[in-house]
Design an enzyme around this catalytic site. Structure first.
Site, PDB file in Angstrom:
ATOM      1  N   THR A 141       0.846  -1.198   0.000  1.00 43.39           N
ATOM      2  CA  THR A 141       0.000   0.000   0.000  1.00 43.39           C
ATOM      3  C   THR A 141       0.876   1.240   0.000  1.00 43.39           C
ATOM      4  OG1 THR A 141      -1.609   1.385   1.153  1.00 43.39           O
ATOM      5  CG2 THR A 141      -0.350  -0.083   2.557  1.00 43.39           C
ATOM      6  N   ASP A 143      -0.073   3.847   1.181  1.00 41.95           N
ATOM      7  CA  ASP A 143      -0.430   4.581   2.400  1.00 41.95           C
ATOM      8  C   ASP A 143       0.544   4.315   3.558  1.00 41.95           C
ATOM      9  OD1 ASP A 143      -2.543   5.421   0.921  1.00 41.95           O
ATOM     10  OD2 ASP A 143      -4.076   4.266   1.981  1.00 41.95           O
ATOM     11  N   GLU A 244      -5.289  14.350   1.531  1.00 38.88           N
ATOM     12  CA  GLU A 244      -6.699  14.245   1.112  1.00 38.88           C
ATOM     13  C   GLU A 244      -7.620  13.996   2.319  1.00 38.88           C
ATOM     14  OE1 GLU A 244      -7.086  10.731  -1.396  1.00 38.88           O
ATOM     15  OE2 GLU A 244      -6.386   9.405   0.183  1.00 38.88           O
TER      16      GLU A 244
HETATM   17  O1  F6P Z   1      -5.289   2.672  -0.272  1.00 38.41           O
HETATM   18  C1  F6P Z   1      -4.546   3.323  -1.247  1.00 38.41           C
HETATM   19  C2  F6P Z   1      -5.289   4.487  -1.833  1.00 38.41           C
HETATM   20  O2  F6P Z   1      -4.526   4.876  -2.924  1.00 38.41           O
HETATM   21  C3  F6P Z   1      -5.544   5.667  -0.885  1.00 38.41           C
HETATM   22  O3  F6P Z   1      -4.437   6.471  -0.677  1.00 38.41           O
HETATM   23  C4  F6P Z   1      -6.677   6.348  -1.605  1.00 38.41           C
HETATM   24  O4  F6P Z   1      -7.442   7.153  -0.740  1.00 38.41           O
HETATM   25  C5  F6P Z   1      -7.471   5.198  -2.101  1.00 38.41           C
HETATM   26  O5  F6P Z   1      -6.564   4.139  -2.298  1.00 38.41           O
HETATM   27  C6  F6P Z   1      -8.236   5.436  -3.364  1.00 38.41           C
HETATM   28  O6  F6P Z   1      -8.930   4.280  -3.686  1.00 38.41           O
HETATM   29  P1  F6P Z   1      -9.614   3.902  -5.083  1.00 38.41           P
HETATM   30  O7  F6P Z   1      -8.610   3.169  -5.888  1.00 38.41           O
HETATM   31  O8  F6P Z   1     -10.711   2.988  -4.676  1.00 38.41           O
HETATM   32  O9  F6P Z   1     -10.051   5.183  -5.697  1.00 38.41           O
END
Ligand code: F6P
Length: 412
Positions: A141, A143, A244
């Protein structure tokens, strides 16, 4: 008897999730006496349930595998799918029937907190039903919010992209004499690790970004506007980085202040738009030129500015997972443990998937400095080793060559 192995990818993609897939496949191929085929789930456990698989060991050539290593996003496709809490649910015997029909001895699930929940539930069901299949989680991830592990594959590349891009934006933002504010919105959901990487963009103390806001601190609009006022007294070009996921003391997300706040098809709040909103507040208060930049998915799919350290660690984690499975390990996720010493190195470890699933590791609050608007030097020491090294892509017509499935993104 020889068994086959099965691998899936799940959750938001990264620049190196395919490097982990590459590692699983390569290690799988190097044990021909114990492992038969390496299968992939198309679109994670959700696609597997609908019968979508691929024989990776048969379909990918040596050249394909080398391309896969540096291809961003998720070659197998992904899903955000939660298995039921109730172990009596019919989906479990159905899944295990499918595993057995494919003679699967080990399943590797490459993903984050939610994906580890899948690995946890499948391994619990296997123990309960006395099924002889092992389940291993391979972390990923951008994150960087998984507990127990020092960091997660995908983070180093996202951090390198953020730091390089913010440095370039700072140069661009500084060309005019007139005062201007540039607000950069970065990913990371509830954890500020990706946004903190913007601090690495500074070339000298006091350089931009002058202000950095993470979701670990409550965001106060008046305090923010005061910070901007102070920064405009020091510099004509003020660059601000915001996560965000910034929210006020009541827990309300700043992006939700906008009437355009949205929910995605998974029912998750779409954490996007706080930069645009702050842009209008700053313009309204100071009347200066303001621009907001949302780095968006580029942070997780930019392979050209990914970190070679991250790529190598991601693929080694995939290899380690296969070796662990061959030793009979199950219900564990691979962890990265940073070794003591001046030179950066890691060793792999294992933790129970239950220690990771549905839990989040936040950015250490004592690394947040200033008036909750800056990042301390401990973070730089932590993050710099993770962003080192430049991968060498194969170029075709000046563009990186990637591996993709022809049917990817098409309607079935
Ligand atoms: O979990 C990783 C991530 O990139 C986060 O940083 C972000 O908020 C989210 O996924 C966005 O998710 P999706 O791919 O569902 O738009």
């Amino acid at each position: 008897m020889k068994k086959n192995i099965l691998v899936g990818q799940s959750g938001g993609p990264t620049a190196v999730i395919n490097a982990s897939l590459y590692g699983v496949i390569q290690e799988g191929l190097s044990h021909p006496d114990e492992i038969g085929a390496v299968y992939g789930m198309i679109n994670g456990i959700e696609g597997f349930l609908s019968g979508h698989t691929i024989n990776l060991s048969a379909e990918l050539s040596k050249e394909d595998l080398e391309l896969l290593r540096l291809t961003p996003a998720a070659y197998l496709g992904s899903c955000r799918y939660k298995l039921p809490e109730n172990m009596d649910a019919s989906v479990y015997p159905l899944l295990f029937e499918k595993f057995k029909a494919m003679n699967i001895g080990a399943v590797f699930y490459i993903g984050g907190n939610d994906s580890m929940d899948t690995a946890d539930k499948l391994s619990r069901y296997a123990a309960m039903a006395k099924e002889d299949i092992v389940f291993i989680g391979v972390p990923k991830t951008i994150d960087n919010d998984l507990p127990v592990t020092d960091h997660t594959p995908g983070y180093g590349s996202a951090a390198r992209y953020v730091a390089s891009t913010v440095r370039e934006i700072v140069l661009d933002a500084s060309v005019y004499q007139q005062p201007a504010v540039t607000i950069i919105e970065l990913m990371g959901r509830h954890a500020g690790w990706v946004t903190a990487a913007s601090a690495l963009a500074r070339k000298f103390p006091g350089d931009n970004p002058l202000l950095i806001y993470l979701p670990e601190s409550d965001f106060d609009m008046e305090a923010f506007l005061n910070d901007i006022e102070g920064a405009l007294k020091k510099s004509t070009a003020v660059v601000v980085c915001v996560s965000e996921g910034i929210h006020d003391a009541s827990g309300r997300l700043v992006c939700e202040y906008s009437t355009e706040a949205q929910v995605d098809t998974f029912g998750h709040k779409m954490l996007t738009g706080c930069g645009k909103l702050l842009e209008s507040y700053v313009r309204g208060r100071f009347g200066v030129k303001v621009r907001s930049v949302e780095l968006n998915v580029n942070q997780r799919c930019s392979s050209l500015i990914s970190s070679l350290t991250d790529i190598n660690e991601a693929s080694e984690a995939g290899r380690f997972a296969v070796r662990a499975a061959l030793e009979g390990v199950t219900a564990k996720m691979i962890t990265f443990e940073r070794e003591e010493g001046a030179d950066y190195s890691i060793r792999f470890g294992l933790t129970d998937v239950s220690n990771v699933c549905n839990k989040e590791k936040i950015f250490p609050p004592h690394w947040i400095t200033g008036n909750h608007n800056d990042i301390g030097p401990e973070f730089t020491a932590y993050a710099l080793p993770l962003i080192q090294g430049q991968p060498q892509h194969i170029l075709e017509d000046g563009l990186p060559r990637y591996l993709y499935r022809k049917e990817q993104g098409l309607l079935p």
